[in-house]
Design an enzyme around this catalytic site. Structure first.
Site, PDB file in Angstrom:
ATOM      1  N   ASP A 182      12.479 -11.062 -21.184  1.00 53.33           N
ATOM      2  CA  ASP A 182      13.522 -10.550 -22.072  1.00 53.33           C
ATOM      3  C   ASP A 182      12.978 -10.209 -23.461  1.00 53.33           C
ATOM      4  O   ASP A 182      13.210  -9.130 -23.989  1.00 53.33           O
ATOM      5  CB  ASP A 182      14.664 -11.566 -22.207  1.00 53.33           C
ATOM      6  CG  ASP A 182      15.172 -12.022 -20.858  1.00 53.33           C
ATOM      7  OD1 ASP A 182      14.914 -11.305 -19.876  1.00 53.33           O
ATOM      8  OD2 ASP A 182      15.810 -13.076 -20.783  1.00 53.33           O
ATOM      9  N   SER A 183      12.254 -11.155 -24.041  1.00 56.10           N
ATOM     10  CA  SER A 183      11.787 -10.876 -25.400  1.00 56.10           C
ATOM     11  C   SER A 183      10.665  -9.835 -25.379  1.00 56.10           C
ATOM     12  O   SER A 183      10.524  -9.053 -26.316  1.00 56.10           O
ATOM     13  CB  SER A 183      11.355 -12.155 -26.118  1.00 56.10           C
ATOM     14  OG  SER A 183      10.292 -12.757 -25.454  1.00 56.10           O
ATOM     15  N   THR A 184       9.900  -9.790 -24.305  1.00 59.99           N
ATOM     16  CA  THR A 184       8.837  -8.777 -24.225  1.00 59.99           C
ATOM     17  C   THR A 184       9.457  -7.388 -24.151  1.00 59.99           C
ATOM     18  O   THR A 184       9.029  -6.469 -24.861  1.00 59.99           O
ATOM     19  CB  THR A 184       7.948  -9.015 -22.990  1.00 59.99           C
ATOM     20  OG1 THR A 184       7.446 -10.335 -23.063  1.00 59.99           O
ATOM     21  CG2 THR A 184       6.798  -8.034 -22.937  1.00 59.99           C
ATOM     22  N   LYS A 239      19.708  -9.541 -15.721  1.00 57.14           N
ATOM     23  CA  LYS A 239      18.264  -9.735 -15.600  1.00 57.14           C
ATOM     24  C   LYS A 239      17.592  -8.628 -14.770  1.00 57.14           C
ATOM     25  O   LYS A 239      16.558  -8.104 -15.167  1.00 57.14           O
ATOM     26  CB  LYS A 239      18.011 -11.083 -14.934  1.00 57.14           C
ATOM     27  CG  LYS A 239      16.602 -11.546 -15.064  1.00 57.14           C
ATOM     28  CD  LYS A 239      16.405 -12.164 -16.410  1.00 57.14           C
ATOM     29  CE  LYS A 239      14.982 -12.542 -16.661  1.00 57.14           C
ATOM     30  NZ  LYS A 239      14.872 -13.325 -17.901  1.00 57.14           N
ATOM     31  N   GLU A 272      36.457  -5.346  -8.610  1.00 53.42           N
ATOM     32  CA  GLU A 272      35.037  -5.565  -8.875  1.00 53.42           C
ATOM     33  C   GLU A 272      34.417  -6.674  -8.028  1.00 53.42           C
ATOM     34  O   GLU A 272      33.206  -6.764  -7.914  1.00 53.42           O
ATOM     35  CB  GLU A 272      34.824  -5.854 -10.371  1.00 53.42           C
ATOM     36  CG  GLU A 272      35.440  -7.149 -10.916  1.00 53.42           C
ATOM     37  CD  GLU A 272      36.920  -7.040 -11.280  1.00 53.42           C
ATOM     38  OE1 GLU A 272      37.561  -6.062 -10.866  1.00 53.42           O
ATOM     39  OE2 GLU A 272      37.432  -7.939 -11.959  1.00 53.42           O
ATOM     40  N   CYS A 324      44.551  -6.647 -13.818  1.00 49.45           N
ATOM     41  CA  CYS A 324      45.185  -7.963 -13.951  1.00 49.45           C
ATOM     42  C   CYS A 324      45.831  -8.137 -15.331  1.00 49.45           C
ATOM     43  O   CYS A 324      46.840  -7.509 -15.610  1.00 49.45           O
ATOM     44  CB  CYS A 324      44.167  -9.050 -13.629  1.00 49.45           C
ATOM     45  SG  CYS A 324      44.925 -10.632 -13.317  1.00 49.45           S
ATOM     46  N   TYR A 325      45.239  -8.930 -16.219  1.00 47.74           N
ATOM     47  CA  TYR A 325      45.814  -9.070 -17.564  1.00 47.74           C
ATOM     48  C   TYR A 325      45.950  -7.690 -18.215  1.00 47.74           C
ATOM     49  O   TYR A 325      46.933  -7.415 -18.908  1.00 47.74           O
ATOM     50  CB  TYR A 325      44.913  -9.968 -18.423  1.00 47.74           C
ATOM     51  CG  TYR A 325      45.458 -10.197 -19.826  1.00 47.74           C
ATOM     52  CD1 TYR A 325      46.370 -11.210 -20.083  1.00 47.74           C
ATOM     53  CD2 TYR A 325      45.075  -9.371 -20.896  1.00 47.74           C
ATOM     54  CE1 TYR A 325      46.887 -11.412 -21.351  1.00 47.74           C
ATOM     55  CE2 TYR A 325      45.581  -9.570 -22.169  1.00 47.74           C
ATOM     56  CZ  TYR A 325      46.487 -10.594 -22.399  1.00 47.74           C
ATOM     57  OH  TYR A 325      46.989 -10.783 -23.651  1.00 47.74           O
ATOM     58  N   GLY A 337      41.900 -11.478 -17.950  1.00 47.81           N
ATOM     59  CA  GLY A 337      41.647 -12.501 -18.956  1.00 47.81           C
ATOM     60  C   GLY A 337      42.487 -13.724 -18.679  1.00 47.81           C
ATOM     61  O   GLY A 337      43.437 -13.666 -17.908  1.00 47.81           O
ATOM     62  N   GLY A 382       8.353 -14.225 -22.478  1.00 49.16           N
ATOM     63  CA  GLY A 382       9.102 -13.990 -21.246  1.00 49.16           C
ATOM     64  C   GLY A 382       9.504 -12.530 -21.132  1.00 49.16           C
ATOM     65  O   GLY A 382       9.230 -11.725 -22.033  1.00 49.16           O
ATOM     66  N   HIS A 438      41.511  -7.539  -8.380  1.00 43.29           N
ATOM     67  CA  HIS A 438      40.173  -7.310  -8.967  1.00 43.29           C
ATOM     68  C   HIS A 438      39.309  -6.459  -8.028  1.00 43.29           C
ATOM     69  O   HIS A 438      38.764  -7.001  -7.056  1.00 43.29           O
ATOM     70  CB  HIS A 438      39.491  -8.650  -9.236  1.00 43.29           C
ATOM     71  CG  HIS A 438      40.135  -9.394 -10.358  1.00 43.29           C
ATOM     72  ND1 HIS A 438      39.793  -9.204 -11.672  1.00 43.29           N
ATOM     73  CD2 HIS A 438      41.133 -10.291 -10.357  1.00 43.29           C
ATOM     74  CE1 HIS A 438      40.548  -9.967 -12.442  1.00 43.29           C
ATOM     75  NE2 HIS A 438      41.372 -10.643 -11.677  1.00 43.29           N
ATOM     76  N   SER A 457       8.942 -14.774 -27.025  1.00 45.24           N
ATOM     77  CA  SER A 457       8.629 -15.999 -26.286  1.00 45.24           C
ATOM     78  C   SER A 457       7.554 -15.741 -25.244  1.00 45.24           C
ATOM     79  O   SER A 457       6.957 -16.661 -24.710  1.00 45.24           O
ATOM     80  CB  SER A 457       9.880 -16.507 -25.581  1.00 45.24           C
ATOM     81  OG  SER A 457      10.189 -15.656 -24.495  1.00 45.24           O
TER      82      SER A 457
END
Ligand code: XMP
Length: 510
Positions: free
Chosen positions: A225-227, A366, A169, A78-79, A51, A223, A167, A221
């Site tokens: 995501d909303s579908t 996504k 990752e 890290c943090y 962070g 798209g 890190h 929408s």
């Protein structure tokens, strides 16, 4: 399951991603979630992210130290390492020799944590810190050092507590994935049994429980995501779901009619279609500032939802297809990270919104949403549709939005999409679209002078929209697109290709 407590690192989502790539389920929660809630999730391991804050600062983000005594393995990154050291009786100092970027660490002792990691040489890791641990708490031992971090990796193996200054990752860290795997499998004992199918099942169960018998409204929408959000909810609560599709006039060519057909006829989901084109056009009149446009579009959207939900009676929840990149780019964490753009799905929500939000995809990237779409049995054409921003063409028309400009852009955009598909590139690129630059330049067509607008073509490759590169489209394809746009779209006499990566650019122009 692994729980990540987020202290605002730009890499938090990457940690989650790396773990899920190992088929282990993992959730990100804010650092200040009540400890009981964390415990009730029964995690096999807890990761404290990095962070931007300093544990030396006043009111820096922290956790309840009881968490370190649960016997659940904890990895501080890290943090997270510095916080763990401080809370357990070690010391942290502001180092005048910060380490940023590639750094060498040398592993001091082979330990389960570094199992299968080549320990006979220095490891290149990615560091990004100003503070460093000065002394470690009782019970801890040193696993690795770097030139400026005497405690680059530490552990109290009895208590199952681990901390690293680097890190694992990020891809720049040598064998970072192996290190995460050691923690997740070797130390936490997770099994690699999570996949989209199981995510789907557990999300459906979770949604059923969370929503109960309440009615849910879904912002649709058309798209991906909303579908996916809608179909997932439909599987969980069936008739209790009503989708509202607001045609704001800022959609792609013919998109509105396609959405209506698909949802009403194909999926038979309750659908309320609202033609709000007039309202949006009116509100956007004379507005050219990108942030103001985004806010107006987001605000009107929610307003319409509230009004419609009022008519539907007793709607308690509003479902949205917000994804993780939208969340982190929109939330200015208690630290120096800036709001880059106020995302339509997140920004612009009125404080007194009457509905509670349900965002079943907010942990996903996504590509994971697409996988989920496949697991839900959705059509490829839909699942692999390029992302389309909530504010739609409103942020692809620079400056003031008018009906005429929308029509021009819809035509040009349609040509870009058609040609990219014909060239077999649609599934290979992240996004391809047209942007309308309403600056006029001089041209000549059929012996006559023209003085018209410009279209910019944007085509980028990306994995998660956090970074992107422009695609080296073949010249003859660019030429074909350019010719077609100039010949077929009125008001356009010039086409340019955008060769900016993200960063420093963003994918959308506004
Ligand atoms: P930028 O322009 O920030 O875009 O590089 C990153 C990705 O997000 C999409 N985008 C949005 N998606 N609501 C959305 O749902 C929004 O307000 C929004 N703005 C940008 C963009 O198309 C790209 O895929």
């Amino acid at each position: 399951m692994i729980v990540i407590l987020d202290f605002g690192s730009q890499y938090t989502q990457l940690i989650a991603r790396r773990i899920r790539e190992q088929n282990v389920y993992c959730e990100i929660h804010p650092f200040n979630i009540p400890p009981d809630q964390v415990k009730n999730m029964n995690p096999e391991g807890i990761i404290l992210s990095g962070g931007p804050s300093s544990v030396l600062g006043e009111s820096s983000p922290s956790v309840e130290p009881e968490l370190f005594g649960w016997g659940i393995p904890v990895l501080g990154i890290c943090y997270g390492l510095q916080l763990m050291a401080k809370l357990l009786g070690g010391e942290v100092e502001n180092s005048n020799q910060s380490e940023y970027g590639r750094t060498e660490i040398s592993i001091q002792q082979s330990n389960r944590f570094f199992e299968s990691v080549a320990t006979d040489r220095d490891l290149t890791v990615w560091m990004s810190h100003g503070d460093r641990v000065k002394s470690i708490p009782d019970g801890f031992e040193v696993l690795a050092v770097s030139e400026n971090s005497p405690f680059a990796a530490v552990a109290d193996t009895d208590k199952r507590l681990y901390g690293i200054q680097f890190h694992p990752e990020v891809t720049h860290t040598d064998q970072g994935i192996q290190i995460l795997k050691n923690f997740v499998f070797g130390i936490c004992g997770c099994a690699p049994d999570w996949n989209m199918e199981s995510f789907k099942e557990s999300k459906i169960r979770e949604l059923k429980e969370a929503v109960g018998d309440e009615e849910v409204l879904c912002a649709l929408s058309g798209g991906v995501d909303s579908t996916v959000t809608a179909v997932l909810l439909h599987k969980a609560i069936g008739e209790k779901l009503t989708c509202i599709f607001v045609d704001n006039g800022l959609l792609r060519k013919d998109e509105a009619s396609k959405v209506i057909n698909l949802f009403e006829k194909h999926y038979q989901i309750n659908l309320v279609h609202i033609d709000a084109v007039e309202i949006f056009m009116d509100k956007l009149k004379g507005v050219s500032d990108p942030e103001q446009k985004r806010k107006i579009i987001g605000y009107e959207f929610i307003n319409i939802f509230e009004r419609e939900s009022g008519k539907l009676k007793g709607i308690k929840y509003l479902a949205q297809g917000t994804l993780y990149p939208d969340v982190i780019e929109s939330v200015s964490f208690k630290g120096p990270s800036d709001v880059i753009k106020s995302h339509h799905n997140v920004g612009g929500l009125p404080e007194d919104m009457k509905m509670e939000l349900v965002e079943p995809l907010r942990e996903l990237f996504k590509d994971e949403v697409r996988e989920l779409g496949v697991a839900l049995g959705l059509d490829d054409e839909l699942v692999y549709r390029h992302p389309f921003p909530g504010p739609g063409l409103g942020i692809r028309i620079l400056g003031e939005v008018t009906r005429e400009k929308i029509e021009v852009l819809q035509e040009a955009d349609h040509i870009v999409m058609e040609e990219i598909k014909k060239a077999g590139l649609y599934r290979k690129v992240w996004q391809s679209f047209a942007v309308l630059l309403p600056v006029k330049s001089v041209g000549v067509m059929g012996d006559a002078r023209t003085y018209d607008w410009t279209i910019a073509i944007r085509c980028v490759s990306s994995k998660d929209a956090m970074t992107a590169d422009w695609v080296h489209l073949p010249y003859d394809l660019l030429g074909k697109i350019s010719n077609r746009i100039i010949n077929e779209v009125r008001k356009i006499n010039r086409v340019v290709y955008d060769i900016t990566s993200k960063p420093p650019g963003t994918i959308e122009w506004e």
